[in-house]
Write a protein that holds these residues in place. Structure first.
Motif, PDB file in Angstrom:
ATOM      1  N   LEU A 118       0.841  -1.200   0.000  1.00 17.31           N
ATOM      2  CA  LEU A 118       0.000   0.000   0.000  1.00 17.31           C
ATOM      3  C   LEU A 118       0.880   1.256   0.000  1.00 17.31           C
ATOM      4  N   TYR A 119       0.308   2.305  -0.540  1.00 14.71           N
ATOM      5  CA  TYR A 119       1.009   3.610  -0.536  1.00 14.71           C
ATOM      6  C   TYR A 119      -0.031   4.693  -0.307  1.00 14.71           C
ATOM      7  N   PHE A 120       0.262   5.624   0.641  1.00 20.10           N
ATOM      8  CA  PHE A 120      -0.636   6.743   0.929  1.00 20.10           C
ATOM      9  C   PHE A 120       0.118   8.037   0.681  1.00 20.10           C
ATOM     10  N   ASP A 121      -0.438   8.864  -0.196  1.00 16.96           N
ATOM     11  CA  ASP A 121       0.163  10.166  -0.545  1.00 16.96           C
ATOM     12  C   ASP A 121      -0.477  11.210   0.369  1.00 16.96           C
ATOM     13  N   THR A 122       0.342  11.777   1.257  1.00 18.63           N
ATOM     14  CA  THR A 122      -0.178  12.749   2.209  1.00 18.63           C
ATOM     15  C   THR A 122      -0.709  14.002   1.533  1.00 18.63           C
ATOM     16  N   ALA A 123      -0.038  14.435   0.481  1.00 16.02           N
ATOM     17  CA  ALA A 123      -0.441  15.683  -0.201  1.00 16.02           C
ATOM     18  C   ALA A 123      -1.817  15.545  -0.839  1.00 16.02           C
ATOM     19  N   SER A 124      -2.035  14.457  -1.562  1.00 16.50           N
ATOM     20  CA  SER A 124      -3.317  14.281  -2.256  1.00 16.50           C
ATOM     21  C   SER A 124      -4.362  13.592  -1.390  1.00 16.50           C
ATOM     22  N   GLY A 125      -3.904  12.908  -0.312  1.00 16.52           N
ATOM     23  CA  GLY A 125      -4.829  12.174   0.545  1.00 16.52           C
ATOM     24  C   GLY A 125      -5.363  10.918  -0.113  1.00 16.52           C
ATOM     25  N   GLU A 126      -4.640  10.393  -1.110  1.00 14.97           N
ATOM     26  CA  GLU A 126      -5.098   9.199  -1.813  1.00 14.97           C
ATOM     27  C   GLU A 126      -4.353   7.969  -1.303  1.00 14.97           C
ATOM     28  N   LEU A 127      -5.083   6.859  -1.234  1.00 15.76           N
ATOM     29  CA  LEU A 127      -4.510   5.575  -0.816  1.00 15.76           C
ATOM     30  C   LEU A 127      -4.467   4.653  -2.020  1.00 15.76           C
ATOM     31  N   HIS A 128      -3.293   4.105  -2.300  1.00 19.11           N
ATOM     32  CA  HIS A 128      -3.112   3.225  -3.446  1.00 19.11           C
ATOM     33  C   HIS A 128      -2.731   1.830  -2.961  1.00 19.11           C
ATOM     34  N   GLY A 129      -3.259   0.833  -3.646  1.00 24.54           N
ATOM     35  CA  GLY A 129      -2.928  -0.545  -3.318  1.00 24.54           C
ATOM     36  C   GLY A 129      -2.800  -1.382  -4.562  1.00 24.54           C
ATOM     37  N   GLU A 130      -2.285  -2.581  -4.406  1.00 29.67           N
ATOM     38  CA  GLU A 130      -2.166  -3.480  -5.556  1.00 29.67           C
ATOM     39  C   GLU A 130      -3.542  -3.957  -5.998  1.00 29.67           C
ATOM     40  N   THR A 131      -4.475  -4.022  -5.078  1.00 23.52           N
ATOM     41  CA  THR A 131      -5.866  -4.345  -5.397  1.00 23.52           C
ATOM     42  C   THR A 131      -6.746  -3.307  -4.722  1.00 23.52           C
ATOM     43  N   GLU A 132      -7.973  -3.284  -5.102  1.00 31.92           N
ATOM     44  CA  GLU A 132      -8.898  -2.308  -4.549  1.00 31.92           C
ATOM     45  C   GLU A 132      -9.384  -2.771  -3.172  1.00 31.92           C
ATOM     46  N   LEU A 133      -9.328  -1.853  -2.218  1.00 33.41           N
ATOM     47  CA  LEU A 133      -9.782  -2.150  -0.860  1.00 33.41           C
ATOM     48  C   LEU A 133     -11.276  -1.894  -0.736  1.00 33.41           C
ATOM     49  N   PRO A 134     -11.969  -2.620   0.154  1.00 33.81           N
ATOM     50  CA  PRO A 134     -13.377  -2.293   0.429  1.00 33.81           C
ATOM     51  C   PRO A 134     -13.502  -0.841   0.881  1.00 33.81           C
ATOM     52  N   GLY A 135     -14.612  -0.200   0.494  1.00 34.97           N
ATOM     53  CA  GLY A 135     -14.775   1.218   0.734  1.00 34.97           C
ATOM     54  C   GLY A 135     -14.638   1.612   2.189  1.00 34.97           C
ATOM     55  N   SER A 136     -15.245   0.873   3.083  1.00 40.32           N
ATOM     56  CA  SER A 136     -15.200   1.240   4.500  1.00 40.32           C
ATOM     57  C   SER A 136     -13.797   1.122   5.059  1.00 40.32           C
ATOM     58  N   ILE A 137     -13.068   0.102   4.626  1.00 35.93           N
ATOM     59  CA  ILE A 137     -11.694  -0.064   5.107  1.00 35.93           C
ATOM     60  C   ILE A 137     -10.812   1.047   4.547  1.00 35.93           C
ATOM     61  N   GLU A 138     -10.960   1.364   3.277  1.00 38.99           N
ATOM     62  CA  GLU A 138     -10.162   2.429   2.655  1.00 38.99           C
ATOM     63  C   GLU A 138     -10.417   3.761   3.347  1.00 38.99           C
ATOM     64  N   THR A 139     -11.674   4.042   3.678  1.00 33.52           N
ATOM     65  CA  THR A 139     -11.999   5.308   4.346  1.00 33.52           C
ATOM     66  C   THR A 139     -11.370   5.367   5.728  1.00 33.52           C
ATOM     67  N   ALA A 140     -11.517   4.289   6.504  1.00 32.40           N
ATOM     68  CA  ALA A 140     -10.962   4.262   7.857  1.00 32.40           C
ATOM     69  C   ALA A 140      -9.453   4.382   7.832  1.00 32.40           C
TER      70      ALA A 140
END
Length: 545
Positions: A118-140
């Motif tokens: 996983l990679y989280f870009d602090t500037a853009s606030g975006e979370l990137h992963g090799e696969t798509e995470l469930p929405g609730s988990i990605e938000t949390a």
């Protein structure tokens, strides 16, 4: 007599106190033994619990430390070895890690923990992963990583997160990316839960958890172990927990920086190896044995009390018997001596007085003989030495002789004997024993009858039985007492303090002699309101046919 009875009554309460004191003492000793055993059991359980706790702490330290230092830290170093400026560089780094041609053993082992990077870009606030995470988990996860730089005391503090989605636990380990002393992002991974069992297994194989396990009798594989995630799912299970076993729980988040804070480790020492860890083994359960001991002791004390009461009662009855026998013997002996002396000194005035004196001497001698025979027969019955000379005889002539003898002993008593004309009543009996039985029954009716005593004795025969019935017009025998009067020395309560003499053995002799001749005797109510004694003997004629 009164003094003796009072003395025995004073002794009895003391005996009761002694018996109760013995029971109390046994109960106290049993309770003390139970308490000692219980304390030993508690001490043994505490020792086992301490062993289990030490095992759980050591296994948690090994397993989490191994995952942390040999898995997560190497992966963290691989992700941060290049300067990560954006998601493109991150994807390149992940591709290099995934596509390494010949990864070393340590890297291959570490990669088993990775479900995805996983990679989280602090500037853009975006979370990137090799696969798509469930929405609730990605938000949390995004919200938590956005707050992380402000909450952390150190810019490079790793973050371990765990959340539940669709009843499954998802674990994440994220490391800050610091550029010019600023957190510009986070790199990390979603942990593959299923791989953790192998890491715990490897921790177990690293050697005994405690020195006591080095004796070769048992090892780590004998321990019962369960590891669960935040959702309560089993990540690892070794062995089977016993329903009443000692189980300790260890939170894995207490080991290193809250890593795996939602995971629990449970450990138990099986009962089959527990005795080997305690000197002398585990104390056995003594409560059932102690309860049984108290019950047995209580029962024995009750039996001892009952036996003591019976012996006391028997002693009193024997004392009463001696007193009554003395009285019964004294009366005829006094009469015999008095009228013998009258005849010897020739103090009679005429021939009739002389005849009356001789009749009295004869009557009292017969009474005395009957009393002595009863005492001797009762003694023989008590010793079990009674001998019967059974022979088939006609009971009617025997009964007539008994009635004649009884009339001489009790001339003032009306006696009516009834037997059908021409009746033949054959039975296999001992003539002397049957004579004594009938005399005892007649004497009993006369002794306790009214002043105008009437005794009726009759006999009848059917195919298989000869029945002899003795009726009187006395006070009768109450129903509850009809079984007791056959016991030796027993007298009815209404007769004990009366002037009527009696030894209490006459009916006991009747019962025993009738039984030994193969018959039965019962008590009922007569038509005149008194007592009815019925003797039933087998009909010898019917039996022989």
């Amino acid at each position: 007599m009164h003094t003796s009875s009072s003395r025995s009554k004073r002794v009895f309460p003391w005996a009761t106190v002694l018996l109760l004191a013995s029971l109390a003492l046994v109960s106290v000793l049993a309770w003390q033994a139970y308490q000692v055993t219980r304390l030993q059991s508690l001490a043994a359980e505490n020792v086992l619990r301490d062993y289990a706790r030490l095992n759980a702490d050591e296994l948690a330290r090994r397993s989490v430390g191994g995952i942390f230092f040999y898995g997560l830290i190497p992966l963290q170093n691989m992700l941060t070895r290049d300067e990560l400026t954006d998601v493109t560089v991150w994807r390149s780094t992940v591709q290099q890690i995934r596509s390494a041609a010949n990864p070393d053993e340590r890297t291959s082992r570490a990669l088993t923990l990775v479900m995805q990077f996983l990679y989280f870009d602090t500037a853009s606030g975006e979370l990137h992963g090799e696969t798509e995470l469930p929405g609730s988990i990605e938000t949390a996860l995004t919200e938590r990583l956005t707050r992380a730089p402000e909450e952390s005391d150190e810019d490079d503090d790793p973050i371990y997160l765990e959340t539940v989605y669709n009843n499954g636990a998802h674990m994440f380990y994220m490391t800050p990316v610091v550029t010019e002393q600023q957190v510009t992002g986070f790199v990390g991974l979603q942990i593959e839960n299923g791989s953790l069992a192998a890491w715990f297994g490897e921790a177990l194989s690293r050697g005994p958890l405690l020195p006591t396990l080095m004796d070769g009798e048992f090892g780590n594989s004998d321990l019962v172990i369960r590891v669960t995630d935040l959702a309560g799912a089993e990540l690892m299970l070794q062995g089977e927990f016993e329903p009443d076993g000692i189980v300790v729980s260890k939170s894995l988040g207490d080991v290193y920086d809250d890593v795996f804070s939602g995971m629990q480790l449970q450990l138990s020492i099986p009962s089959d190896i527990a005795p080997k860890l305690i000197i002398g083994g585990l104390p056995g359960e003594r409560l059932p044995m102690l309860v049984l001991l108290i019950v047995v002791t209580f029962t024995l004390l009750i039996l001892a009390g009952v036996q003591f009461y019976r012996e006391r009662r028997l002693t009193e009855l024997r004392k009463d018997f001696v007193s009554q026998v003395s009285h019964e013997l004294r009366t005829p002996l006094t009469q015999i001596r008095m009228f013998t002396e009258t005849l010897r000194l020739d103090r009679v005035r005429n021939e009739k007085e002389k005849t009356d004196a001789l009749d009295i001497i004869d009557r009292e001698a017969r009474r005395l003989t009957h009393l002595v025979e009863n005492i001797l027969q009762f003694s023989r019955n008590e010793r079990g030495s009674t001998h019967m000379a059974l022979d088939v005889q006609d009971l009617i002539p025997l009964m007539r002789d008994v009635c004649d003898e009884f009339s001489r002993m009790h001339p003032s008593t009306r006696l009516e004997f009834t037997a059908p004309a021409g009746l033949h009543a054959a039975a296999n009996v001992d003539a002397d024993a049957m004579r004594q039985v009938l005399l005892n029954l007649l004497d009993n009716s006369a002794k306790y009858g009214t002043t105008e005593c009437l005794i009726q004795i009759r006999i009848n025969v059917n195919e298989d039985q000869v029945r002899i019935v003795v009726d009187d017009n006395g006070p009768g025998i109450p129903g509850p007492e009809r079984d007791r009067v056959w016991n030796g020395f027993y007298r009815l309560p209404r007769e004990r303090d009366s002037a009527t003499a009696g030894t209490g053995i006459g009916l006991a002799v009747v019962k025993e002699l009738v039984l030994q001749q193969g018959g039965t005797v019962v008590i009922g109510d007569s038509d005149a309101g008194g007592a009815r004694f019925t003797i039933v003997m087998p009909n010898a004629n019917w039996t022989d046919s």
